[in-house]
Design a protein around this motif. Structure first.
Motif, PDB file in Angstrom:
ATOM      1  N   TRP A  37       0.810  -1.210   0.000  1.00  0.00           N
ATOM      2  CA  TRP A  37       0.000   0.000   0.000  1.00  0.00           C
ATOM      3  C   TRP A  37       0.846   1.265   0.000  1.00  0.00           C
ATOM      4  O   TRP A  37       0.563   2.226  -0.708  1.00  0.00           O
ATOM      5  N   ALA A  38       1.899   1.286   0.802  1.00  0.00           N
ATOM      6  CA  ALA A  38       2.699   2.504   0.952  1.00  0.00           C
ATOM      7  C   ALA A  38       3.360   2.921  -0.360  1.00  0.00           C
ATOM      8  O   ALA A  38       3.507   4.112  -0.636  1.00  0.00           O
ATOM      9  N   GLY A  39       3.766   1.946  -1.174  1.00  0.00           N
ATOM     10  CA  GLY A  39       4.463   2.286  -2.415  1.00  0.00           C
ATOM     11  C   GLY A  39       3.598   2.246  -3.657  1.00  0.00           C
ATOM     12  O   GLY A  39       4.087   2.455  -4.766  1.00  0.00           O
ATOM     13  N   PHE A  40       2.304   1.992  -3.474  1.00  0.00           N
ATOM     14  CA  PHE A  40       1.401   1.846  -4.612  1.00  0.00           C
ATOM     15  C   PHE A  40       0.929   3.216  -5.093  1.00  0.00           C
ATOM     16  O   PHE A  40       0.405   4.011  -4.309  1.00  0.00           O
ATOM     17  N   THR A  41       1.103   3.496  -6.395  1.00  0.00           N
ATOM     18  CA  THR A  41       0.631   4.752  -6.973  1.00  0.00           C
ATOM     19  C   THR A  41      -0.061   4.495  -8.306  1.00  0.00           C
ATOM     20  O   THR A  41       0.256   3.525  -9.006  1.00  0.00           O
ATOM     21  N   MET A  42      -0.971   5.372  -8.646  1.00  0.00           N
ATOM     22  CA  MET A  42      -1.682   5.263  -9.920  1.00  0.00           C
ATOM     23  C   MET A  42      -0.713   5.464 -11.083  1.00  0.00           C
ATOM     24  O   MET A  42      -0.833   4.811 -12.125  1.00  0.00           O
ATOM     25  N   ASP A  43       0.255   6.356 -10.917  1.00  0.00           N
ATOM     26  CA  ASP A  43       1.218   6.610 -11.984  1.00  0.00           C
ATOM     27  C   ASP A  43       2.045   5.369 -12.295  1.00  0.00           C
ATOM     28  O   ASP A  43       2.317   5.051 -13.461  1.00  0.00           O
ATOM     29  N   ALA A  44       2.456   4.655 -11.234  1.00  0.00           N
ATOM     30  CA  ALA A  44       3.249   3.447 -11.439  1.00  0.00           C
ATOM     31  C   ALA A  44       2.433   2.371 -12.139  1.00  0.00           C
ATOM     32  O   ALA A  44       2.956   1.621 -12.978  1.00  0.00           O
ATOM     33  N   VAL A  45       1.150   2.288 -11.822  1.00  0.00           N
ATOM     34  CA  VAL A  45       0.272   1.328 -12.488  1.00  0.00           C
ATOM     35  C   VAL A  45       0.183   1.647 -13.974  1.00  0.00           C
ATOM     36  O   VAL A  45       0.244   0.756 -14.829  1.00  0.00           O
ATOM     37  N   ALA A  46       0.047   2.925 -14.308  1.00  0.00           N
ATOM     38  CA  ALA A  46      -0.036   3.336 -15.711  1.00  0.00           C
ATOM     39  C   ALA A  46       1.224   2.938 -16.463  1.00  0.00           C
ATOM     40  O   ALA A  46       1.159   2.418 -17.589  1.00  0.00           O
ATOM     41  N   ARG A  47       2.387   3.175 -15.854  1.00  0.00           N
ATOM     42  CA  ARG A  47       3.650   2.806 -16.518  1.00  0.00           C
ATOM     43  C   ARG A  47       3.732   1.303 -16.728  1.00  0.00           C
ATOM     44  O   ARG A  47       4.128   0.834 -17.803  1.00  0.00           O
ATOM     45  N   ARG A  48       3.355   0.524 -15.730  1.00  0.00           N
ATOM     46  CA  ARG A  48       3.431  -0.935 -15.850  1.00  0.00           C
ATOM     47  C   ARG A  48       2.469  -1.454 -16.915  1.00  0.00           C
ATOM     48  O   ARG A  48       2.781  -2.413 -17.635  1.00  0.00           O
ATOM     49  N   ALA A  49       1.292  -0.816 -16.997  1.00  0.00           N
ATOM     50  CA  ALA A  49       0.288  -1.256 -17.969  1.00  0.00           C
ATOM     51  C   ALA A  49       0.578  -0.753 -19.377  1.00  0.00           C
ATOM     52  O   ALA A  49      -0.053  -1.199 -20.340  1.00  0.00           O
ATOM     53  N   GLY A  50       1.510   0.205 -19.506  1.00  0.00           N
ATOM     54  CA  GLY A  50       1.852   0.745 -20.811  1.00  0.00           C
ATOM     55  C   GLY A  50       0.794   1.682 -21.360  1.00  0.00           C
ATOM     56  O   GLY A  50       0.566   1.725 -22.577  1.00  0.00           O
ATOM     57  N   VAL A  51       0.137   2.429 -20.459  1.00  0.00           N
ATOM     58  CA  VAL A  51      -0.879   3.390 -20.891  1.00  0.00           C
ATOM     59  C   VAL A  51      -0.557   4.753 -20.291  1.00  0.00           C
ATOM     60  O   VAL A  51       0.254   4.870 -19.375  1.00  0.00           O
ATOM     61  N   GLY A  52      -1.204   5.779 -20.793  1.00  0.00           N
ATOM     62  CA  GLY A  52      -1.022   7.111 -20.241  1.00  0.00           C
ATOM     63  C   GLY A  52      -1.725   7.252 -18.901  1.00  0.00           C
ATOM     64  O   GLY A  52      -2.696   6.547 -18.612  1.00  0.00           O
ATOM     65  N   LYS A  53      -1.252   8.175 -18.086  1.00  0.00           N
ATOM     66  CA  LYS A  53      -1.855   8.385 -16.770  1.00  0.00           C
ATOM     67  C   LYS A  53      -3.321   8.765 -16.882  1.00  0.00           C
ATOM     68  O   LYS A  53      -4.149   8.365 -16.060  1.00  0.00           O
TER      69      LYS A  53
END
Length: 215
Positions: A37-53
């Motif tokens: 939880w502490a390191g989870f961010t929406m921006d990081a999810v976008a990068r991992r998924a290969g999509v824009g924020k």
């Protein structure tokens, strides 16, 4: 001269990126499994998924709503078993759950439970979803067993579910740090041992493993 057929205006709303939603949900669980939880961010999810924020933010207002959908999507079908017997249902259920935990995205649900237990305040509604999802889904399995006369009507259903899921979870936690995999035979042996123990403790009519007939 203006064209008699003007081009249609683009509608506003969520961008239609093929497969984006599935990739984002998968990326969310993988990111949580690695960062918590502490390191989870929406921006990081976008990068991992290969999509824009913007693709993420237009679909989910915050990380709680994103994780809620991700948990729901990946947990669906784990408990959807009906073999005709309590033993068969519990073995299939435990096998599905174990395989789910061996997957990086499935492992995130274990980390969610640990994070929620150690947090001084609620992390979000997604943790409540993880906590009650399995218990609610297993109750029909136990009701069918009661109707068939395999277990008594006063069986403590919640205790049985906690014993089964707790045993599978602990077996998953005790796997080596590297190469967290199990062959089918080893997985089946672990699951059968767990189910044997749980059924014996529940006083189930199907606690004794049936003999296999020689072919």
């Amino acid at each position: 001269m203006a064209s008699p057929h003007p081009a249609p205006r683009r509608s506003r709303g969520r961008p239609r990126t093929p497969g984006a939603e599935a990739r984002i949900l998968e990326a969310a669980l993988e990111e949580y499994g690695e960062r918590g939880w502490a390191g989870f961010t929406m921006d990081a999810v976008a990068r991992r998924a290969g999509v824009g924020k913007s693709t993420v933010y237009l679909r989910w207002r915050d990380k709680d709503s994103l994780l809620l959908d991700a948990v729901e999507a990946r947990a669906a079908g784990i408990e959807d078993v009906d073999t005709g017997s309590l033993r068969g249902d519990l073995e299939d259920l435990a096998t599905n759950l174990f395989r789910h935990y061996l997957d990086p995205a499935g492992w995130a649900t274990v980390r969610m439970a640990v994070d929620a237990a150690g947090a001084p305040s609620s992390l979000g509604t997604f943790t409540e979803k993880v906590a009650r999802h399995h218990t609610d889904a297993v109750l029909p399995i136990l009701q069918r067993a009661v109707d068939r006369g395999e277990v008594p009507a006063d069986l403590p259903a919640t205790t049985l579910v906690l014993c089964l899921y707790g045993a599978v979870t602990m077996n998953r936690l005790l796997l080596p740090g590297e190469g967290r995999t199990l062959g089918d035979d080893e997985l089946r042996a672990q699951v059968q041992t767990i189910v044997d123990f749980v059924l014996a403790g529940a006083g189930a009519a199907s606690a004794t493993r049936p003999e296999r007939t020689a072919r």
